[in-house]
Write a protein that holds these residues in place. Structure first.
Motif, short mmCIF file in Angstrom:
data_model
loop_
_atom_site.label_atom_id
_atom_site.label_comp_id
_atom_site.label_asym_id
_atom_site.label_seq_id
_atom_site.Cartn_x
_atom_site.Cartn_y
_atom_site.Cartn_z
N THR A 45 0.84 -1.20 0.00
CA THR A 45 0.00 0.00 0.00
C THR A 45 0.87 1.25 0.00
OG1 THR A 45 -1.76 -1.19 1.16
CG2 THR A 45 -1.86 1.21 1.20
N THR A 92 -7.48 -12.14 -0.95
CA THR A 92 -6.79 -10.85 -0.83
C THR A 92 -6.46 -10.21 -2.18
OG1 THR A 92 -4.67 -12.00 -0.63
CG2 THR A 92 -5.79 -11.41 1.42
N PHE A 95 -7.12 -6.41 -2.94
CA PHE A 95 -6.15 -5.37 -2.57
C PHE A 95 -5.21 -5.09 -3.73
CE2 PHE A 95 -7.56 -6.86 1.59
CZ PHE A 95 -7.79 -5.65 2.24
N SER A 98 -6.95 -3.06 -6.25
CA SER A 98 -7.12 -1.68 -5.77
C SER A 98 -5.88 -0.82 -6.00
CB SER A 98 -7.49 -1.67 -4.29
OG SER A 98 -6.36 -1.93 -3.47
N ASN A 130 -8.15 1.48 -1.39
CA ASN A 130 -7.47 0.21 -1.12
C ASN A 130 -8.32 -0.69 -0.23
OD1 ASN A 130 -4.82 -0.86 0.97
ND2 ASN A 130 -5.12 -1.59 -1.10
N GLY A 134 -10.46 -3.88 -1.43
CA GLY A 134 -9.83 -5.06 -0.85
C GLY A 134 -10.69 -5.81 0.14
#
Length: 195
Positions: A45, A92, A95, A98, A130, A134
């Protein structure tokens, strides 16, 4: 007027962020103690937000799209050195999707105003995207295509609190770091001169 093609300089910077994302995804390979409830802590991130702030919307989007594509065709660059089309069904994977969207949005916001408050605000906007994409992907995956009893929407969100705390700190850090980089180096580079 913006260029319609990427220069060799742009491609090099974009490739650097692809590499940073791969390293950030697998930081626990070098520091195995960085885990929460057995789930590895990553810096993805942070680097995705930084890609938008530093590279801008267009190049940031492209860089994260390349990262995702490389992972899907089998390069072991996702968390846990995973890769391949099967990742599409991972809880996951939302994510990862994103990151492409947030890099574009964060870049657009930063391009509109290269001041610290905008950089911090853009980083928070990226963090919201995010987690919105996610966590919703996580919830739907566990309830519709991953075996098991499923999970409640509240539990899906509450299970992300430790990661959200970490990513909030990293988002603010990315905003400050990108701003300092902008004022000290980036405003004099080809990346900004051509914008």
């Amino acid at each position: 007027m913006k260029r319609s093609r990427f220069s060799a300089y742009d491609i090099t910077l974009g490739a650097l962020f692809v590499a940073l994302m791969a390293v950030g995804a697998n930081i626990t390979a070098f520091m195995p103690f960085l885990q929460v409830m057995g789930v590895p802590i990553t810096l993805q991130t942070f680097f995705a937000i930084l890609a938008g702030l530093v590279l801008g919307s267009r190049l940031g989007f492209f860089s994260l799209l390349v990262y995702t594509t490389l992972g899907l065709i089998g390069a072991p660059i996702f968390a846990g050195f995973k890769g391949g089309v099967s990742m599409l069904f991972s809880p996951t994977f939302g994510f990862i999707v994103s990151f492409i969207v947030l890099a574009y949005l964060v870049g657009k916001l930063a391009e509109s105003n290269r001041q610290l408050p905008m950089y911090i605000g853009a980083a928070f906007a990226g963090l919201i995207i995010n987690y919105f994409i996610g966590v919703n992907w996580f919830y739907f995956a566990l309830n519709f295509w991953v075996g098991g009893e499923g999970i409640s929407f509240t539990l899906a969100w509450s299970s992300m609190i430790p990661f959200l705390i970490k990513d909030t700190v990293l988002a603010v850090s990315a905003g400050f770091f990108a701003y300092r980089l902008e004022k000290s180096v980036l405003h004099r580079t080809q990346l900004r001169q051509a914008a």
